[in-house]
Design a protein around this motif. Structure first.
Motif, PDB file in Angstrom:
ATOM      1  N   TYR A 290     -10.700  -2.461   6.754  1.00 53.89           N
ATOM      2  CA  TYR A 290     -10.565  -1.924   5.399  1.00 53.89           C
ATOM      3  C   TYR A 290      -9.897  -2.968   4.513  1.00 53.89           C
ATOM      4  O   TYR A 290      -8.955  -3.638   4.948  1.00 53.89           O
ATOM      5  N   SER A 291     -10.358  -3.072   3.249  1.00 50.81           N
ATOM      6  CA  SER A 291      -9.698  -3.989   2.324  1.00 50.81           C
ATOM      7  C   SER A 291     -10.001  -3.620   0.875  1.00 50.81           C
ATOM      8  O   SER A 291     -10.907  -2.830   0.590  1.00 50.81           O
ATOM      9  N   ASN A 292      -9.210  -4.205  -0.011  1.00 50.74           N
ATOM     10  CA  ASN A 292      -9.440  -4.111  -1.449  1.00 50.74           C
ATOM     11  C   ASN A 292      -9.394  -5.530  -2.011  1.00 50.74           C
ATOM     12  O   ASN A 292      -8.359  -5.969  -2.503  1.00 50.74           O
TER      13      ASN A 292
ATOM     14  N   CYS B 168      -7.073   0.589  -5.653  1.00 49.77           N
ATOM     15  CA  CYS B 168      -8.019   1.603  -5.182  1.00 49.77           C
ATOM     16  C   CYS B 168      -7.214   2.827  -4.732  1.00 49.77           C
ATOM     17  O   CYS B 168      -6.361   2.730  -3.847  1.00 49.77           O
TER      18      CYS B 168
ATOM     19  N   ILE C 243     -13.138   8.088  -2.476  1.00 47.84           N
ATOM     20  CA  ILE C 243     -12.568   7.188  -3.466  1.00 47.84           C
ATOM     21  C   ILE C 243     -12.317   7.951  -4.769  1.00 47.84           C
ATOM     22  O   ILE C 243     -13.250   8.448  -5.403  1.00 47.84           O
TER      23      ILE C 243
ATOM     24  N   LYS D 120       0.846  -1.203   0.000  1.00 49.86           N
ATOM     25  CA  LYS D 120       0.000   0.000   0.000  1.00 49.86           C
ATOM     26  C   LYS D 120       0.875   1.245   0.000  1.00 49.86           C
ATOM     27  O   LYS D 120       1.855   1.326   0.739  1.00 49.86           O
TER      28      LYS D 120
ATOM     29  N   PRO E  42      -4.664  -4.524  -5.325  1.00 49.33           N
ATOM     30  CA  PRO E  42      -5.633  -5.629  -5.279  1.00 49.33           C
ATOM     31  C   PRO E  42      -5.205  -6.658  -4.232  1.00 49.33           C
ATOM     32  O   PRO E  42      -4.024  -6.948  -4.083  1.00 49.33           O
TER      33      PRO E  42
ATOM     34  N   GLY F  46     -11.355   3.269  -8.434  1.00 47.89           N
ATOM     35  CA  GLY F  46     -11.434   1.888  -7.973  1.00 47.89           C
ATOM     36  C   GLY F  46     -12.534   1.696  -6.951  1.00 47.89           C
ATOM     37  O   GLY F  46     -13.474   2.496  -6.853  1.00 47.89           O
ATOM     38  N   LYS F  47     -12.398   0.621  -6.154  1.00 44.63           N
ATOM     39  CA  LYS F  47     -13.375   0.284  -5.113  1.00 44.63           C
ATOM     40  C   LYS F  47     -12.635  -0.106  -3.845  1.00 44.63           C
ATOM     41  O   LYS F  47     -11.526  -0.640  -3.903  1.00 44.63           O
ATOM     42  N   LYS F  48     -13.286   0.134  -2.706  1.00 45.03           N
ATOM     43  CA  LYS F  48     -12.716  -0.224  -1.410  1.00 45.03           C
ATOM     44  C   LYS F  48     -13.827  -0.828  -0.572  1.00 45.03           C
ATOM     45  O   LYS F  48     -14.950  -0.319  -0.559  1.00 45.03           O
ATOM     46  N   GLN F  49     -13.491  -1.902   0.122  1.00 48.30           N
ATOM     47  CA  GLN F  49     -14.471  -2.564   0.984  1.00 48.30           C
ATOM     48  C   GLN F  49     -14.241  -2.195   2.443  1.00 48.30           C
ATOM     49  O   GLN F  49     -13.101  -2.126   2.902  1.00 48.30           O
TER      50      GLN F  49
ATOM     51  N   SER G  91      -5.477  -5.869   2.574  1.00 52.29           N
ATOM     52  CA  SER G  91      -6.414  -5.706   3.694  1.00 52.29           C
ATOM     53  C   SER G  91      -5.637  -5.351   4.952  1.00 52.29           C
ATOM     54  O   SER G  91      -4.427  -5.591   5.049  1.00 52.29           O
TER      55      SER G  91
END
Length: 119
Positions: free
Chosen positions: A92-94, A100, A60, A19, A43, A63-66, A46
């Motif tokens: 938090y994770s991708n 992301c 954001i 990261k 990708p 991309g996307k972030k969970q 986490s």
């Protein structure tokens, strides 16, 4: 004396998980009230669950972030933002196929002593 500060070289936080964290304002610039960081989570990235003593805002860029917020799964996409209140258990994770890119703002400033990461 100038009443502003232009950040031209943010502090790159050393990581071991791939990261990118560029802190523009925060403890590295002697600011305990707020931290502002530009991040890129690869990708598959986490973090462990944590319960921070600060509010965190995430925007954001791409991309996307969970987020798992108190056991609820929330996915943010490009152009969306969220505020997570302090003392909330979160992870938090991708888990997606693309990086992301996002901005994170913490009030007060992020620090390892007040994030309370779980082992």
């Amino acid at each position: 004396m100038k009443k502003y500060f232009i950040q031209k070289s943010p502090f790159v936080v050393p990581t071991t998980d791939g990261k990118l964290i560029e802190e523009h304002h925060g403890l590295t610039t002697d600011n305990k009230n707020i931290s502002i960081a530009h991040m890129i989570a690869p990708p598959g990235w986490s973090e462990p669950f944590q319960t921070p003593e600060f509010d965190e805002y995430t925007y954001i860029i791409k991309g996307k972030k969970q987020f798992i917020i108190e056991e609820e799964i929330v996915v943010l996409e490009t152009g969306q933002s969220i505020k997570i209140e302090k003392n909330t258990r979160i992870q938090y994770s991708n888990p997606f196929d693309e990086p992301c890119e996002y901005l994170a703002i913490c009030l007060p400033a992020f620090n390892m002593e007040s994030v309370h990461r779980e082992e």
